[in-house]
Write an enzyme that holds these catalytic residues in place. Sequence first.
Site, PDB file in Angstrom:
ATOM      1  N   GLU A   1       0.789  12.429  11.497  1.00 59.63           N
ATOM      2  CA  GLU A   1       0.356  11.927  10.188  1.00 59.63           C
ATOM      3  C   GLU A   1      -1.156  12.000  10.107  1.00 59.63           C
ATOM      4  O   GLU A   1      -1.852  11.616  11.052  1.00 59.63           O
ATOM      5  CB  GLU A   1       0.815  10.480   9.998  1.00 59.63           C
ATOM      6  CG  GLU A   1       0.299   9.819   8.721  1.00 59.63           C
ATOM      7  CD  GLU A   1       0.782   8.373   8.567  1.00 59.63           C
ATOM      8  OE1 GLU A   1       1.877   8.058   9.069  1.00 59.63           O
ATOM      9  OE2 GLU A   1       0.048   7.564   7.956  1.00 59.63           O
TER      10      GLU A   1
ATOM     11  N   GLU B   1      -7.239   6.300   2.699  1.00 53.25           N
ATOM     12  CA  GLU B   1      -6.540   5.053   2.389  1.00 53.25           C
ATOM     13  C   GLU B   1      -7.610   4.027   2.019  1.00 53.25           C
ATOM     14  O   GLU B   1      -8.760   4.120   2.451  1.00 53.25           O
ATOM     15  CB  GLU B   1      -5.735   4.532   3.573  1.00 53.25           C
ATOM     16  CG  GLU B   1      -4.538   5.371   3.945  1.00 53.25           C
ATOM     17  CD  GLU B   1      -3.722   4.749   5.053  1.00 53.25           C
ATOM     18  OE1 GLU B   1      -2.604   4.271   4.783  1.00 53.25           O
ATOM     19  OE2 GLU B   1      -4.216   4.724   6.207  1.00 53.25           O
TER      20      GLU B   1
END
Length: 276
Positions: free
Chosen positions: A162, A167
């Site tokens: 990932e 974010e």
Amino acid sequence: MKALLTSLILLGLCLPQTKDTTISRNQEQFAKLVFSDEFENDGKPDANKWHHQTIAPENGGWYNDELQHYTDREKNSYVSDGTLKINAYKENYTTQNSTKGYTSARMNAKYAFTYGKVEVRAKLPTSAGTWPAIWTLGVDVNETGNYFGDQYGKVGWPLCGEIDILEQTGWDKNSTISHFHWGDLNSKEYQNEGGTLSVPESDTGFHVFAMEWTPESIKTFVDDQLVYELPNSKDKPYNHDHYLILNLAIGGNLGGEVTENFTEDTFIIDYVRIYQ
């Protein structure tokens, strides 16, 4: 339309800048545009390019204690005025025998790639409790309801790898996060590394969130400022195809507490471009 846009700019309203699709980088290895969406056609996102992931994988809920259901409704994701809007709403919504108090959207790009440069120009939501993300998963994750299914394998997470290009927590709207999660291909042990970058006014204007991915390293940037560099190697799952994800979660591990007066907020994406 041009006259209307000029009038709005003179009034001081925040609009996306004119899009320039020319290549403005020194790295010749990232010279070919292989996937893009400039979000020029109003209405639902282009179904030839995007898949809505709506099947909740954990007994009617999503990972990380998130509070929303993801939908494919135009209310939660639509294109207008040259940008994609991913809208999160406070509303009771029932699906798969599960009722949640919020809705939003999670979109998979229908494009798999190994190595390259990703650029996403976006404006982040402002409300406490919102958790926007621009990220990738290895195509062999076989996650419930994703676009690629198990056609490339089914090693699961974290062995698929990932890459969190962007974010932002629900409690700090002046910083952004880039993080890497993976399973060591030899030991199978979970590993993670990442960093943060102070980005004043990150929630009030557009910024370019980028990743440069090669066999030697993966670098993430905000407006050309390096956030984190991870050395790449054969024991990491970063030498096979990944796909891009855009989503806006509510609450959960990085969303945190949602204020009682929250009603809605929007993650606005001006463009998505992948170069190789």
